[in-house]
Design an enzyme around this catalytic site. Sequence first.
Site, PDB file in Angstrom:
ATOM      1  N   GLY A 117     -11.525 -13.592 -18.998  1.00  0.00           N
ATOM      2  CA  GLY A 117     -11.302 -12.165 -18.851  1.00  0.00           C
ATOM      3  C   GLY A 117     -10.311 -11.704 -19.892  1.00  0.00           C
ATOM      4  O   GLY A 117      -9.610 -12.507 -20.511  1.00  0.00           O
ATOM      5  N   GLY A 118     -10.236 -10.416 -20.080  1.00  0.00           N
ATOM      6  CA  GLY A 118      -9.320  -9.848 -21.049  1.00  0.00           C
ATOM      7  C   GLY A 118      -7.869  -9.970 -20.612  1.00  0.00           C
ATOM      8  O   GLY A 118      -7.564 -10.340 -19.472  1.00  0.00           O
ATOM      9  N   SER A 119      -6.991  -9.629 -21.520  1.00  0.00           N
ATOM     10  CA  SER A 119      -5.570  -9.621 -21.244  1.00  0.00           C
ATOM     11  C   SER A 119      -5.284  -8.698 -20.058  1.00  0.00           C
ATOM     12  O   SER A 119      -5.882  -7.631 -19.931  1.00  0.00           O
ATOM     13  CB  SER A 119      -4.824  -9.130 -22.486  1.00  0.00           C
ATOM     14  OG  SER A 119      -3.446  -9.064 -22.250  1.00  0.00           O
ATOM     15  N   SER A 120      -4.392  -9.121 -19.185  1.00  0.00           N
ATOM     16  CA  SER A 120      -3.956  -8.356 -18.014  1.00  0.00           C
ATOM     17  C   SER A 120      -5.076  -8.077 -17.019  1.00  0.00           C
ATOM     18  O   SER A 120      -4.978  -7.164 -16.197  1.00  0.00           O
ATOM     19  CB  SER A 120      -3.287  -7.041 -18.437  1.00  0.00           C
ATOM     20  OG  SER A 120      -2.140  -7.311 -19.223  1.00  0.00           O
ATOM     21  N   ASP A 152      -2.371 -18.968 -22.781  1.00  0.00           N
ATOM     22  CA  ASP A 152      -1.004 -18.538 -23.099  1.00  0.00           C
ATOM     23  C   ASP A 152      -0.080 -19.742 -23.245  1.00  0.00           C
ATOM     24  O   ASP A 152       0.856 -19.720 -24.042  1.00  0.00           O
ATOM     25  CB  ASP A 152      -0.462 -17.594 -22.028  1.00  0.00           C
ATOM     26  CG  ASP A 152      -1.095 -16.210 -22.106  1.00  0.00           C
ATOM     27  OD1 ASP A 152      -1.733 -15.887 -23.132  1.00  0.00           O
ATOM     28  OD2 ASP A 152      -0.961 -15.443 -21.129  1.00  0.00           O
ATOM     29  N   GLY A 168      -5.949 -10.227 -14.681  1.00  0.00           N
ATOM     30  CA  GLY A 168      -5.606 -10.867 -13.409  1.00  0.00           C
ATOM     31  C   GLY A 168      -5.972 -12.331 -13.294  1.00  0.00           C
ATOM     32  O   GLY A 168      -5.930 -12.892 -12.204  1.00  0.00           O
ATOM     33  N   LYS A 169      -6.310 -12.965 -14.410  1.00  0.00           N
ATOM     34  CA  LYS A 169      -6.734 -14.370 -14.375  1.00  0.00           C
ATOM     35  C   LYS A 169      -5.643 -15.302 -13.848  1.00  0.00           C
ATOM     36  O   LYS A 169      -5.919 -16.171 -13.028  1.00  0.00           O
ATOM     37  CB  LYS A 169      -7.159 -14.833 -15.773  1.00  0.00           C
ATOM     38  CG  LYS A 169      -8.314 -14.078 -16.365  1.00  0.00           C
ATOM     39  CD  LYS A 169      -8.624 -14.529 -17.778  1.00  0.00           C
ATOM     40  CE  LYS A 169      -7.471 -14.480 -18.739  1.00  0.00           C
ATOM     41  NZ  LYS A 169      -6.893 -13.161 -19.003  1.00  0.00           N
ATOM     42  N   SER A 170      -4.420 -15.126 -14.306  1.00  0.00           N
ATOM     43  CA  SER A 170      -3.333 -16.021 -13.889  1.00  0.00           C
ATOM     44  C   SER A 170      -3.061 -15.898 -12.401  1.00  0.00           C
ATOM     45  O   SER A 170      -2.832 -16.907 -11.721  1.00  0.00           O
ATOM     46  CB  SER A 170      -2.062 -15.728 -14.689  1.00  0.00           C
ATOM     47  OG  SER A 170      -2.283 -15.965 -16.060  1.00  0.00           O
TER      48      SER A 170
END
Length: 181
Positions: free
Chosen positions: A12-15, A39, A17-19
């Site tokens: 998914g893109g940055s921000s 990251d 919610g993957k983490s």
Amino acid sequence: MASSAQVIVLNGGSSSGKSGIARCLQAVLPEAWLAIGVDTLIDVMPARLRLGSEGIGLAGDGEVSVGAEFQVLEDAWMAGVAAMVHAGARVIVDDVFLGGTESRSRWEKALDGLDVLWVGVRCDADVAAGRELARGDRVAGMAEAQADVVHRGLTYDVEVDTAHAEAVECARAIAEKMRSG
């Protein structure tokens, strides 16, 4: 019934919610899973590769480019993740497929022979941009630029949308997909 999946790849893109989803998956899945994100790879690279043409470049509008030296190190990192799985670890990978299908192909090559669950983490560009602003640790525009492009041409075993569901709900949907096959 436990899944046979050995690797969960969250794209998914940055921000997006993957983490958060990865942390929730660690809590809801019955087995122990390691969570490893791109990251982390960037954080351990030499400083000269974090903002250079041979490493990872960030333009003022949030556009991200990757150079040849970054790709060599990323390939080694991918092989290392696969080696951990071959040694018995279960791993959740948190990545951003900037190269779309080419990025996925590189992971498929590294994870050849392993049981992988491919997860698309979607998030409306405006919602991701708001998260990006609140985080304060990203180049403005990155989330909006990546929201759709990282999914182009890709299909997944399961997709979740963090603009409409909390991370734990997304993790439960992924866990259910693993249980149901």
